[in-house]
Write a protein that holds these residues in place. Sequence first.
Motif, PDB file in Angstrom:
ATOM      1  N   ARG A 243      96.957  64.417  77.932  1.00 41.85           N
ATOM      2  CA  ARG A 243      97.738  65.607  78.254  1.00 41.85           C
ATOM      3  C   ARG A 243      98.062  65.549  79.748  1.00 41.85           C
ATOM      4  O   ARG A 243      97.361  64.898  80.522  1.00 41.85           O
ATOM      5  CB  ARG A 243      96.985  66.901  77.928  1.00 41.85           C
ATOM      6  N   ASP A 244      99.106  66.238  80.133  1.00 48.55           N
ATOM      7  CA  ASP A 244      99.516  66.241  81.535  1.00 48.55           C
ATOM      8  C   ASP A 244      98.674  67.233  82.336  1.00 48.55           C
ATOM      9  O   ASP A 244      98.155  68.221  81.795  1.00 48.55           O
ATOM     10  CB  ASP A 244     100.990  66.630  81.663  1.00 48.55           C
ATOM     11  N   ALA A 245      98.584  66.969  83.640  1.00 49.07           N
ATOM     12  CA  ALA A 245      97.945  67.939  84.528  1.00 49.07           C
ATOM     13  C   ALA A 245      98.731  69.242  84.512  1.00 49.07           C
ATOM     14  O   ALA A 245      99.965  69.237  84.478  1.00 49.07           O
ATOM     15  CB  ALA A 245      97.886  67.383  85.944  1.00 49.07           C
ATOM     16  N   GLN A 246      98.004  70.357  84.522  1.00 38.56           N
ATOM     17  CA  GLN A 246      98.685  71.651  84.534  1.00 38.56           C
ATOM     18  C   GLN A 246      99.232  71.972  85.910  1.00 38.56           C
ATOM     19  O   GLN A 246     100.299  72.567  86.049  1.00 38.56           O
ATOM     20  CB  GLN A 246      97.717  72.741  84.075  1.00 38.56           C
ATOM     21  N   TYR A 247      98.482  71.573  86.952  1.00 41.48           N
ATOM     22  CA  TYR A 247      98.911  71.824  88.328  1.00 41.48           C
ATOM     23  C   TYR A 247      98.654  70.571  89.168  1.00 41.48           C
ATOM     24  O   TYR A 247      97.623  69.902  89.019  1.00 41.48           O
ATOM     25  CB  TYR A 247      98.140  72.993  88.947  1.00 41.48           C
ATOM     26  N   ALA A 248      99.577  70.287  90.072  1.00 43.14           N
ATOM     27  CA  ALA A 248      99.437  69.156  90.979  1.00 43.14           C
ATOM     28  C   ALA A 248      99.495  69.662  92.417  1.00 43.14           C
ATOM     29  O   ALA A 248     100.409  70.412  92.784  1.00 43.14           O
ATOM     30  CB  ALA A 248     100.544  68.136  90.739  1.00 43.14           C
ATOM     31  N   VAL A 266     111.572  65.435 100.394  1.00 46.89           N
ATOM     32  CA  VAL A 266     112.165  64.262  99.750  1.00 46.89           C
ATOM     33  C   VAL A 266     111.841  64.188  98.259  1.00 46.89           C
ATOM     34  O   VAL A 266     112.677  63.795  97.458  1.00 46.89           O
ATOM     35  CB  VAL A 266     111.690  62.970 100.461  1.00 46.89           C
ATOM     36  N   ASN A 267     110.621  64.552  97.883  1.00 48.53           N
ATOM     37  CA  ASN A 267     110.194  64.490  96.482  1.00 48.53           C
ATOM     38  C   ASN A 267     109.632  65.850  96.063  1.00 48.53           C
ATOM     39  O   ASN A 267     108.438  65.980  95.758  1.00 48.53           O
ATOM     40  CB  ASN A 267     109.136  63.402  96.302  1.00 48.53           C
ATOM     41  N   PRO A 268     110.469  66.878  96.040  1.00 47.56           N
ATOM     42  CA  PRO A 268     109.979  68.238  95.816  1.00 47.56           C
ATOM     43  C   PRO A 268     109.391  68.474  94.430  1.00 47.56           C
ATOM     44  O   PRO A 268     108.701  69.473  94.216  1.00 47.56           O
ATOM     45  CB  PRO A 268     111.218  69.103  96.033  1.00 47.56           C
ATOM     46  N   GLY A 269     109.634  67.556  93.487  1.00 47.41           N
ATOM     47  CA  GLY A 269     109.094  67.739  92.148  1.00 47.41           C
ATOM     48  C   GLY A 269     107.684  67.211  91.966  1.00 47.41           C
ATOM     49  O   GLY A 269     107.099  67.389  90.900  1.00 47.41           O
ATOM     50  N   ASP A 270     107.112  66.587  93.003  1.00 50.55           N
ATOM     51  CA  ASP A 270     105.807  65.948  92.834  1.00 50.55           C
ATOM     52  C   ASP A 270     104.644  66.942  92.779  1.00 50.55           C
ATOM     53  O   ASP A 270     103.650  66.692  92.101  1.00 50.55           O
ATOM     54  CB  ASP A 270     105.557  64.952  93.969  1.00 50.55           C
ATOM     55  N   PHE A 271     104.746  68.055  93.510  1.00 46.83           N
ATOM     56  CA  PHE A 271     103.601  68.949  93.632  1.00 46.83           C
ATOM     57  C   PHE A 271     103.990  70.411  93.433  1.00 46.83           C
ATOM     58  O   PHE A 271     105.053  70.850  93.860  1.00 46.83           O
ATOM     59  CB  PHE A 271     102.925  68.772  94.993  1.00 46.83           C
ATOM     60  N   ASP A 272     103.080  71.147  92.812  1.00 46.62           N
ATOM     61  CA  ASP A 272     103.249  72.590  92.646  1.00 46.62           C
ATOM     62  C   ASP A 272     102.812  73.334  93.907  1.00 46.62           C
ATOM     63  O   ASP A 272     103.316  74.412  94.204  1.00 46.62           O
ATOM     64  CB  ASP A 272     102.432  73.087  91.457  1.00 46.62           C
ATOM     65  N   GLY A 273     101.860  72.757  94.616  1.00 44.67           N
ATOM     66  CA  GLY A 273     101.378  73.368  95.839  1.00 44.67           C
ATOM     67  C   GLY A 273     101.039  72.312  96.870  1.00 44.67           C
ATOM     68  O   GLY A 273     100.487  71.255  96.525  1.00 44.67           O
ATOM     69  N   ILE A 274     101.377  72.580  98.124  1.00 43.43           N
ATOM     70  CA  ILE A 274     101.113  71.646  99.218  1.00 43.43           C
ATOM     71  C   ILE A 274     100.368  72.380 100.316  1.00 43.43           C
ATOM     72  O   ILE A 274     100.821  73.420 100.806  1.00 43.43           O
ATOM     73  CB  ILE A 274     102.427  71.058  99.779  1.00 43.43           C
TER      74      ILE A 274
END
Length: 636
Positions: A243-248, A266-274
């Motif tokens: 299953r995929d991670a729910q949050y990155a 540059v890669n805004p889809g990689d993480f839900d929170g930074i």
Amino acid sequence: MPRPQRRTRTASRTAIAARLAAACLGIGTLATLAACGGSGSSGASLPFLPVVPPPSTPGTSSALACDESLKTAFKPDANTTVTVVKQFKQGDDLNLDGKASGTVAASDVCMVKLNVGPGHAGPADAPSTSPGIGIEVWLPAAAKWNNRLRVLGGGGFVGDAGISSRTQIGGAGAAAIAAGQGSVSAVTDAGHASKLPVPAVDGSFAMNPDGTVNTTLWTDFASRGIHEMAVKAKALASGFYQRDAQYAYWDGCSTGGRQGHMQAQVNPGDFDGILAGNSAINWTTFITSELYPQIVMQRDLGGTPLAAEQLALVSSAAVSACDSTLTGQHEGFISDPAACKYDPVQDKAVLCIGSGGTNATAACLSTVQAQAVNKIWYGQTRDGSAPAPASDIGYGATLAPGQLWYGLTRGTSLNSPGAPGFSLADSTAGTPHPFPIAAHQVALNLQDPTIATPDFVNATGNGANNWKGLSYAQLANASDRGKALQSAFAGINADNPDLARFRDRGAKLLTYHGLADQLIASSGTANYYERVAKTMGGIEATQKFYRYLEIPAMGHCVGVGSVNGLAGVSPAANPPLPAPDQLFSALTDWVEKGIAPDNLVLQNADKSLARPLCTYPKKVAYTGGDVKAAASFACR
């Protein structure tokens, strides 16, 4: 950060660099990673998500296993190779070579090392030659996984050889997060592995043997390495747990902070929170400016560095002059650097008798030396000038006319070994030792390896300390060249204010900066934030997805960065600082529960003092009452 003792003449530059990297760059041991922000420099235990068992999926491919079969089973693309797989059981020592590390797994955890090509071809021993991006991923047992991905940023030039090594572990901090907290975690060498004892200070990888810019490895370092880490860690998690991670989440400080901002841009889809701390954005500009203190001492003081005692005295005097502006009482640290206009040129208690002062100790400063300190505090200018502090201290979100970049704040420790311009390993002999990263970057900006320190290695010539001969105008030219080469440097500055794509996908960015950072001027973060706000519709609109927290007296990523004030005047510095994972927990609450980080309270080490942590542009204000209680202050 404890203030270092004066070093002896026998102390080596390598030892200083090692101490710097361990203390400030977020590399090395688990304890260091936890302290310096590479694995999160904020607060208490995490609020774990409920553990969800893997779904029953008859007929689908089986889950990836933590054994040699993974080397053929995990092949997400032609560039990716699994190089090492190792299962650690609870209580196992975390090592790959049979030599005990002293760190044991808190629970069962799987380590996977990857190489992501194509790398960069070249002579076998050239620093610019790389087989690809090294990535180390740590996965908790399926029953322990909290459905989160929390990957970690690097420090300095990164280049940790332990990450790509088949016999060493490079990510003890990532291992601790996976085994102790239940999140999948990862680290990367960002595309190159240095042979120096302290890889994070080595910029040699970025220059080809013929002296040209190594754009391939700059790209891996600037953005591709961290993007590949995110993509591959997610893919491994999906394969292991079905299953995929729910949050990155991204979690990094210093270079890790720059990397986090780069991901948002540059890669805004990689993480839900930074979570991005003390960020090394504006890379070529601020790192070039880190050589400025040494140029001031070369040009104005005949190449003789200010002694540790002098730096301690003038910084202590600044603290005592400005640590009572908030409450009317001396607090031992400066709450608002913008309100501190201390001028050592006008302080008779600091000036030597020969300069009209009253100080007869070896720590006294001449008028010329005091003005040199003012220049260093003000920051880099084209001609080495600095206005009187009463009119402008060079602090704030907007650069003053002629100011190329900001200096460190008054009261910040200036004699930390390895800090910009003040490496006093041989202070008895007065030998100047610049911050190696700064000298390396200036050499890269000017495409001349001889400008760097001797640990910069290249086929066309190694570093030869030719930075010593740079004039103010030549250093300014190096700053200009760094900006002009952004295309070749793969946009390393990470200063694009357009975060629309990151905002539109509902992600959150929480950044923080210690106002007594010994390496990266905090005003650079304020400068970037204001530019973002102007681009994204104003402060209020920006704060819906991006917030900035300024932390008084905190140093580079963690700890106290301020010196103590004058003895008998100010108490010892003991400011409120974030607890471990406090800021990361605030980020997860924002992402997962919609609770914005508005009401955070910091406490000091012995919990005798508490203060609210204000969201920029607000500052803490005293409203009356007990000066040690958070309730006596407000953010205005």
